[in-house]
Design a protein around this motif. Structure first.
Motif, mmCIF file in Angstrom:
data_model
loop_
_atom_site.group_PDB
_atom_site.id
_atom_site.type_symbol
_atom_site.label_atom_id
_atom_site.label_comp_id
_atom_site.label_asym_id
_atom_site.label_seq_id
_atom_site.Cartn_x
_atom_site.Cartn_y
_atom_site.Cartn_z
ATOM 1 N N UNK A 1 0.819 -1.217 0.000
ATOM 2 C CA UNK A 1 0.000 0.000 0.000
ATOM 3 C C UNK A 1 0.858 1.275 0.000
ATOM 4 N N UNK A 2 2.197 1.121 0.162
ATOM 5 C CA UNK A 2 3.041 2.304 0.176
ATOM 6 C C UNK A 2 2.954 3.066 -1.136
ATOM 7 N N UNK A 3 2.999 2.329 -2.255
ATOM 8 C CA UNK A 3 2.921 2.958 -3.575
ATOM 9 C C UNK A 3 1.598 3.696 -3.738
ATOM 10 N N UNK A 4 0.503 3.103 -3.208
ATOM 11 C CA UNK A 4 -0.814 3.745 -3.284
ATOM 12 C C UNK A 4 -0.821 5.046 -2.497
ATOM 13 N N UNK A 5 -0.201 5.028 -1.304
ATOM 14 C CA UNK A 5 -0.163 6.235 -0.491
ATOM 15 C C UNK A 5 0.583 7.349 -1.212
ATOM 16 N N UNK A 6 1.647 6.998 -1.922
ATOM 17 C CA UNK A 6 2.379 8.000 -2.678
ATOM 18 C C UNK A 6 1.513 8.592 -3.784
ATOM 19 N N UNK A 7 0.780 7.717 -4.481
ATOM 20 C CA UNK A 7 -0.108 8.209 -5.533
ATOM 21 C C UNK A 7 -1.218 9.058 -4.953
ATOM 22 N N UNK A 8 -1.721 8.652 -3.783
ATOM 23 C CA UNK A 8 -2.816 9.395 -3.163
ATOM 24 C C UNK A 8 -2.400 10.811 -2.833
ATOM 25 N N UNK A 9 -1.114 11.024 -2.576
ATOM 26 C CA UNK A 9 -0.651 12.351 -2.250
ATOM 27 C C UNK A 9 -0.211 13.162 -3.442
ATOM 28 N N UNK B 1 -3.720 7.501 -14.142
ATOM 29 C CA UNK B 1 -4.142 8.417 -13.085
ATOM 30 C C UNK B 1 -3.128 9.546 -12.889
ATOM 31 N N UNK B 2 -3.065 10.447 -13.865
ATOM 32 C CA UNK B 2 -2.040 11.489 -13.870
ATOM 33 C C UNK B 2 -2.202 12.496 -12.733
ATOM 34 N N UNK B 3 -3.392 12.596 -12.144
ATOM 35 C CA UNK B 3 -3.628 13.596 -11.107
ATOM 36 C C UNK B 3 -3.565 13.009 -9.704
ATOM 37 N N UNK B 4 -3.146 11.758 -9.579
ATOM 38 C CA UNK B 4 -3.051 11.161 -8.261
ATOM 39 C C UNK B 4 -4.404 10.887 -7.642
ATOM 40 N N UNK B 5 -4.556 11.258 -6.378
ATOM 41 C CA UNK B 5 -5.740 10.905 -5.606
ATOM 42 C C UNK B 5 -7.062 11.277 -6.258
ATOM 43 N N UNK C 1 -10.573 23.417 -7.745
ATOM 44 C CA UNK C 1 -9.797 24.646 -7.590
ATOM 45 C C UNK C 1 -9.032 24.708 -6.278
ATOM 46 N N UNK C 2 -9.554 24.117 -5.215
ATOM 47 C CA UNK C 2 -8.852 24.115 -3.931
ATOM 48 C C UNK C 2 -8.245 22.743 -3.654
ATOM 49 N N UNK C 3 -7.851 22.054 -4.720
ATOM 50 C CA UNK C 3 -7.396 20.668 -4.600
ATOM 51 C C UNK C 3 -6.213 20.514 -3.651
ATOM 52 N N UNK C 4 -5.246 21.438 -3.710
ATOM 53 C CA UNK C 4 -4.065 21.319 -2.863
ATOM 54 C C UNK C 4 -4.421 21.349 -1.391
ATOM 55 N N UNK C 5 -5.233 22.316 -0.992
ATOM 56 C CA UNK C 5 -5.628 22.424 0.413
ATOM 57 C C UNK C 5 -6.478 21.235 0.837
ATOM 58 N N UNK C 6 -7.360 20.803 -0.061
ATOM 59 C CA UNK C 6 -8.212 19.659 0.271
ATOM 60 C C UNK C 6 -7.373 18.408 0.475
ATOM 61 N N UNK C 7 -6.406 18.178 -0.420
ATOM 62 C CA UNK C 7 -5.563 16.999 -0.287
ATOM 63 C C UNK C 7 -4.721 17.065 0.978
ATOM 64 N N UNK C 8 -4.251 18.240 1.314
ATOM 65 C CA UNK C 8 -3.460 18.400 2.538
ATOM 66 C C UNK C 8 -4.257 17.977 3.759
ATOM 67 N N UNK C 9 -5.564 18.258 3.749
ATOM 68 C CA UNK C 9 -6.426 17.899 4.878
ATOM 69 C C UNK C 9 -6.639 16.395 4.984
ATOM 70 N N UNK C 10 -6.309 15.644 3.920
ATOM 71 C CA UNK C 10 -6.508 14.193 3.944
ATOM 72 C C UNK C 10 -5.275 13.441 4.439
ATOM 73 N N UNK D 1 -10.307 6.005 2.426
ATOM 74 C CA UNK D 1 -10.945 7.179 3.030
ATOM 75 C C UNK D 1 -10.690 8.423 2.190
ATOM 76 N N UNK D 2 -9.468 8.535 1.691
ATOM 77 C CA UNK D 2 -9.124 9.689 0.860
ATOM 78 C C UNK D 2 -9.952 9.696 -0.422
#
Length: 242
Positions: free
Chosen positions: A1-9, A105-109, A145-154, A161-162
């Motif tokens: 799941x480590x690779x998935x976590x990297x993609x999720x971020x 999945x070029x945009x990650x999460x 538009x607020x993707x960066x802040x939203x992802x940071x909150x995850x 869950x993400x």
């Protein structure tokens, strides 16, 4: 799941989409139409592939078109909105061309939820959902538009869950509910670790084949460099004899 976590971020937002549109040259030929099974047309012949995509059309078609795409990629959406109908009507239905779509999945999460939900119903709804997700981009993409802040909150949450949080933010759970996939089934698909792992491996396989952005097309196994629009793809199909 480590690779998935990297993609999720990962949030290479919208930078992996697009390119120029130089159709490659290929020897002209003449591929004949082929009849579908009695009482059907080739759009009803849909199945998963070993590479993780779904393919529509004559399995013995002489011309095989593969697209690596992201459901949140505007250039992929432009291709779908201009090219999906003529591709199906003029090339897939006559049995000349099979069309396979593979998630990249070029945009990650944010890319995981529509990909997971687009596969949630199995083979038959795959392409209708794909086409409708691309058509819905004008209402979905502004929510990024607020993707960066939203992802940071995850940060610190499990991948499932993400992806569920992204699906809720982008409206994809309601989207698939309106198209026949029950909410409980949709939420289960968003947390399906086996499918999440599989999508990650499929993307790695695409990268190994030279896919760097979306859309990327292959025709009979050969990458169509700098072709990202329907005009370019159709030119390549015609050059191949379709």
């Amino acid at each position: 799941m480590k690779r998935i976590a990297l993609l999720a971020g990962a949030l290479a937002l919208m930078t992996g989409c697009g390119g120029s549109n130089d159709a490659p040259s290929a020897p002209a030929g003449s591929v004949k139409a082929a009849a579908a099974p009695a009482g059907q047309d080739w759009t009803q012949t849909v199945s998963p592939t070993p590479e993780g995509g779904y393919v529509m059309g004559n399995p013995n078609a002489a011309i095989k078109l593969v697209e690596y795409g992201s459901r949140l990629c505007p250039t992929c959406g432009a291709f779908a909105n201009t090219g999906m109908r003529p591709l199906i009507e003029n090339y897939v239905k006559p049995g000349k061309v099979s069309y396979e779509f593979r998630e990249f999945l070029v945009h990650g999460a944010p890319d995981f939820p529509p990909a997971l939900l687009g596969r949630c119903g199995g083979a038959q709804p795959f392409f209708p959902l794909l086409e409708e997700m691309f058509a819905a981009q004008p209402t979905v993409l502004p929510k990024m538009e607020d993707a960066g802040a939203f992802q940071q909150a995850q940060q610190g949450k499990a991948p499932g869950q993400i992806f569920t949080a992204w699906a809720e933010k982008l409206g994809f759970i309601d989207f698939v509910k309106q198209r026949g996939i029950p909410e409980a089934q949709a939420r289960a698909c968003l947390t399906d670790e086996k499918q999440i792992e599989a999508l990650t491996k499929y993307m790695d396989a695409g990268t190994e084949k030279g896919v760097q952005g979306t859309p990327t097309f292959f025709l009979n196994g050969n990458k169509l460099d700098n072709v990202v629009t329907w005009d370019g793809v159709e030119g390549a199909l015609k050059n191949a004899g379709a």
